[in-house]
Design an enzyme around this catalytic site. Sequence first.
Site, PDB file in Angstrom:
ATOM      1  N   HIS A  42      44.606  14.680  73.464  1.00  0.00           N
ATOM      2  CA  HIS A  42      45.725  15.014  74.360  1.00  0.00           C
ATOM      3  C   HIS A  42      45.159  15.357  75.734  1.00  0.00           C
ATOM      4  O   HIS A  42      44.814  16.506  76.016  1.00  0.00           O
ATOM      5  CB  HIS A  42      46.539  16.178  73.777  1.00  0.00           C
ATOM      6  CG  HIS A  42      47.837  16.406  74.483  1.00  0.00           C
ATOM      7  ND1 HIS A  42      49.049  16.448  73.829  1.00  0.00           N
ATOM      8  CD2 HIS A  42      48.127  16.582  75.795  1.00  0.00           C
ATOM      9  CE1 HIS A  42      50.025  16.639  74.695  1.00  0.00           C
ATOM     10  NE2 HIS A  42      49.486  16.741  75.911  1.00  0.00           N
ATOM     11  N   HIS A  75      45.715  14.238  79.902  1.00  0.00           N
ATOM     12  CA  HIS A  75      46.474  13.483  80.914  1.00  0.00           C
ATOM     13  C   HIS A  75      45.550  13.022  82.037  1.00  0.00           C
ATOM     14  O   HIS A  75      44.879  13.851  82.664  1.00  0.00           O
ATOM     15  CB  HIS A  75      47.584  14.343  81.510  1.00  0.00           C
ATOM     16  CG  HIS A  75      48.665  14.696  80.531  1.00  0.00           C
ATOM     17  ND1 HIS A  75      49.846  13.981  80.441  1.00  0.00           N
ATOM     18  CD2 HIS A  75      48.743  15.661  79.579  1.00  0.00           C
ATOM     19  CE1 HIS A  75      50.604  14.521  79.487  1.00  0.00           C
ATOM     20  NE2 HIS A  75      49.966  15.540  78.942  1.00  0.00           N
ATOM     21  N   ASP A 108      46.273  11.976  85.038  1.00  0.00           N
ATOM     22  CA  ASP A 108      46.625  12.486  86.378  1.00  0.00           C
ATOM     23  C   ASP A 108      46.434  13.997  86.503  1.00  0.00           C
ATOM     24  O   ASP A 108      46.615  14.546  87.584  1.00  0.00           O
ATOM     25  CB  ASP A 108      48.045  12.072  86.771  1.00  0.00           C
ATOM     26  CG  ASP A 108      49.058  12.271  85.658  1.00  0.00           C
ATOM     27  OD1 ASP A 108      48.650  12.542  84.510  1.00  0.00           O
ATOM     28  OD2 ASP A 108      50.270  12.163  85.935  1.00  0.00           O
ATOM     29  N   GLY A 145      56.981  15.971  79.500  1.00  0.00           N
ATOM     30  CA  GLY A 145      57.835  16.601  80.515  1.00  0.00           C
ATOM     31  C   GLY A 145      58.692  17.729  79.977  1.00  0.00           C
ATOM     32  O   GLY A 145      58.523  18.183  78.849  1.00  0.00           O
ATOM     33  N   HIS A 162      55.548  15.197  72.970  1.00  0.00           N
ATOM     34  CA  HIS A 162      55.393  16.599  73.380  1.00  0.00           C
ATOM     35  C   HIS A 162      56.615  17.353  72.859  1.00  0.00           C
ATOM     36  O   HIS A 162      57.747  17.039  73.252  1.00  0.00           O
ATOM     37  CB  HIS A 162      55.424  16.727  74.903  1.00  0.00           C
ATOM     38  CG  HIS A 162      54.172  16.360  75.619  1.00  0.00           C
ATOM     39  ND1 HIS A 162      53.705  15.079  75.738  1.00  0.00           N
ATOM     40  CD2 HIS A 162      53.284  17.147  76.299  1.00  0.00           C
ATOM     41  CE1 HIS A 162      52.599  15.090  76.455  1.00  0.00           C
ATOM     42  NE2 HIS A 162      52.320  16.330  76.815  1.00  0.00           N
ATOM     43  N   GLU A 178      56.665  22.889  72.919  1.00  0.00           N
ATOM     44  CA  GLU A 178      55.739  23.449  73.912  1.00  0.00           C
ATOM     45  C   GLU A 178      56.462  24.578  74.643  1.00  0.00           C
ATOM     46  O   GLU A 178      55.987  25.702  74.690  1.00  0.00           O
ATOM     47  CB  GLU A 178      55.295  22.354  74.889  1.00  0.00           C
ATOM     48  CG  GLU A 178      54.331  22.842  75.965  1.00  0.00           C
ATOM     49  CD  GLU A 178      53.971  21.766  76.989  1.00  0.00           C
ATOM     50  OE1 GLU A 178      54.681  20.752  77.070  1.00  0.00           O
ATOM     51  OE2 GLU A 178      52.989  21.963  77.729  1.00  0.00           O
ATOM     52  N   ASP A 188      44.497  18.948  77.423  1.00  0.00           N
ATOM     53  CA  ASP A 188      45.696  18.697  78.222  1.00  0.00           C
ATOM     54  C   ASP A 188      45.318  18.183  79.608  1.00  0.00           C
ATOM     55  O   ASP A 188      45.574  17.028  79.917  1.00  0.00           O
ATOM     56  CB  ASP A 188      46.606  19.936  78.334  1.00  0.00           C
ATOM     57  CG  ASP A 188      48.081  19.561  78.410  1.00  0.00           C
ATOM     58  OD1 ASP A 188      48.410  18.369  78.217  1.00  0.00           O
ATOM     59  OD2 ASP A 188      48.915  20.457  78.654  1.00  0.00           O
TER      60      ASP A 188
HETATM   61 ZN   LIG Z   1      50.537  17.156  77.648  1.00  0.00          ZN
END
Ligand SMILES: [Zn+2]
Length: 348
Positions: free
Chosen positions: A22, A24, A26, A181, A208, A211, A289
């Site tokens: 997991h 990202h 960006d 998101g 996701h 969370e 993350d």
């Molecule tokens: Zn994430």
Amino acid sequence: MKKNNTEITEELVRALPKTDLHCHLDGSLRVETLLELAHEQGVDLPADNVEELNNIIHAGSERNKSLAEYLKVFDYTLSVLQEAPALERVAFELAEDQWNDGVRLLEVRFSPVLNIEKGLTLAETIEATKAGLKRAEAKYGIKTGIIVCGIRSIGAQTSLTLAELAVAFKNRGVVGYDLAGQEENFPAKDHMEAFYLTLNNNLNLTIHAGETYGPESIHQAIHYCGAHRIGHGTRTREDGDLLNYINDHRIPLEMCITSNVQTGSVNSFETHPIRNYYDLGLRVTINTDNLLVSDTTITKEFLTAHKYYDFDLDDFKEMIIFGFKSAFLPYKEKRKLVKEVVEELAKF
Ligand SMILES: [Zn+2]
């Protein structure tokens, strides 16, 4: 089980073969690269040196403790990720950094719809990212895969387009589809068409969930949307029956401890449920993350887990194997890899 008294040091953790499932793209650039790309592309950032920019980025995650604040920082990183060479570069550097930190298998996720402001096509964003990852694979031997993310707050039609993209690149760099998101007010089931398309094409699905919203979000991700893995799942403990189901079906939780504290998913490191989930037998995995936004690495996450939850080396070995078992890889390949990792871990 008897406690393993081997001292957990940074060197030991770094040397262990690990996964990051997991992560990202960006949110995981080197800050120096962010600055260089901004200069090259004539993009304005809120600071023009490493220290100030780091402060601004980390403030977005650490002081405010909400997912909304956490996500704001991505405006800066995305501003330089609109060109193919930039995507290739950050993908390569991410895989390089992770490899140097002991990651053998890396699944990188991003939402291509956020990288097309300067005219790249969706397919070109995948091609560029894949080229960077493949360059790192050739140089280091790290295994990589791309997960395409739909975004909850962007329309269902866009999610469907992104699922089509993921399917088109199945077995050609893409290993799964995800929905990311804000959870509140943006239920996963609004994006059902994207999930149907993903599943009907036998592509892996992670979502996701749990969370920043309650267990009903996790329930929906699994039972309505068909998720094979859950991103975070922090709030699973609020529904014991669902927790048992997740455990019985060995549904992996992609947990990201530092990020979970920063986004307010949990109130503090002390109250994170990972130890409890692990003791109950859940297939919990440790992930980053976002290397840049969360100011973390996979080694730091393991050290944090040791510090706060007293995991010992045997626990880590088991969680590492959970990570490899949970990877979106073909079974034969995965079985071989798990066997190799078990043999390697036995030497520690
Ligand atoms: Zn994430």
